[in-house]
Design an enzyme around this catalytic site. Sequence first.
Site, mmCIF file in Angstrom:
data_model
loop_
_atom_site.group_PDB
_atom_site.id
_atom_site.type_symbol
_atom_site.label_atom_id
_atom_site.label_comp_id
_atom_site.label_asym_id
_atom_site.label_seq_id
_atom_site.Cartn_x
_atom_site.Cartn_y
_atom_site.Cartn_z
ATOM 1 N N LYS A 1 14.506 -77.862 39.623
ATOM 2 C CA LYS A 1 14.434 -76.445 40.019
ATOM 3 C C LYS A 1 15.841 -75.860 40.113
ATOM 4 C CE LYS A 1 10.069 -76.913 42.471
ATOM 5 N NZ LYS A 1 9.409 -77.364 43.702
ATOM 6 N N ASP B 1 6.661 -69.482 46.742
ATOM 7 C CA ASP B 1 5.572 -70.422 46.470
ATOM 8 C C ASP B 1 4.200 -69.760 46.669
ATOM 9 O OD1 ASP B 1 6.028 -72.930 45.475
ATOM 10 O OD2 ASP B 1 6.486 -73.858 47.408
ATOM 11 N N GLN C 1 10.086 -77.617 50.081
ATOM 12 C CA GLN C 1 9.403 -78.605 49.252
ATOM 13 C C GLN C 1 8.382 -79.394 50.086
ATOM 14 O OE1 GLN C 1 10.012 -79.051 45.801
ATOM 15 N NE2 GLN C 1 8.229 -80.391 45.911
#
Length: 302
Positions: A54, A121, A98
């Site tokens: 990422k 997200d 994460q």
Amino acid sequence: MTATRIDGKAFAARLRTEIGAHVGSLKADHGITPGLAVVLVGEDPASQVYVRSKGKQTVEVGMKSFEHKLPADTSEEALLTLVGQLNADPAVNGILVQLPLPGHIDSDLVINAIDPAKDVDGFHISNVGLLGTGQKAMVPCTPLGCLMMLRDHHGSLSGLNAVVVGRSNIVGKPMAQLLLNDSCTVTIAHSRTRDIEDVTRRADIVVAAVGRPEMVTGDWIKPGATVIDVGINRIDDGLKEDETPKTRLVGDCHFDSCAEVAGAITPVPGGVGPMTIACLLANTLTATTRANGLPEPVGLTP
Ligand code: NDP
């Protein structure tokens, strides 16, 4: 193989080029550089790989990448403090924590502490509600990538029968919601679904997000249907020449048998996976334009 192979890797590369061009214009015309903060707690090897990837792609499209790597014993309070700092930092347009987090941290509490406008997200309860009511939301990256590939392949999805196998909050449910918003007739199948093959055999679109290697086989698929394989499973694959164990990645669909019957199918690797990170960058760009009251780039949101 008779099915068209939907090339997610190539699609994601085109998307990143497009995002890079938008980032260039934002800098040149407004002096704004989008910033994405990724927070990793602990040393889960798969998460470390994702976070590295990422960060690299964020920089490649011209955005700023802020990585926060915290030890596994970080307290919930310390993580919430960091999230609060990132919420307040004007250089940060997107925040990703994460998952999975270590067991002593309440993931829902942390996710819901993120400013919904920076929740790239799309897991914050406000964004879930906005998506569910058809309003402007931050949309979870994996389902967004699947939707982009489906629209690209089919044009309109209106009236198609779609079956989503899996009902997780991060893939199955938002995927079903996006397909419903695009006027598909949507069924969600899961571990308690009876005669699941009969359910999937009625579908024009099957999205498999299960986490069971090669569970969906060709006899589950209606001839000509489109199969989107979200699964990422590492399985044993015999021994290398030096006798050490070999592994390979497979999806939740048995590629060869599904490809014999389907009209189109995404491979694993090279299908949904690359689209997920590209959509994270798309969401960061969208969050940046919204935060600055600028027009949103077309085609990067549902
Ligand atoms: P979860 O484990 O959270 O959810 C799995 C879902 O599959 C559950 O709803 C479960 O049903 C259902 N399920 C399990 N077994 C069966 C079965 N035998 N028949 C029917 N349904 C079943 O997984 P995720 O949604 O997080 O991930 C799914 C897959 O997608 C994984 O392989 C994951 O690695 C991959 N993934 C890939 C991403 C990408 O970027 N390509 C991103 C995210 C995930 P129930 O609710 O009844 O238990």
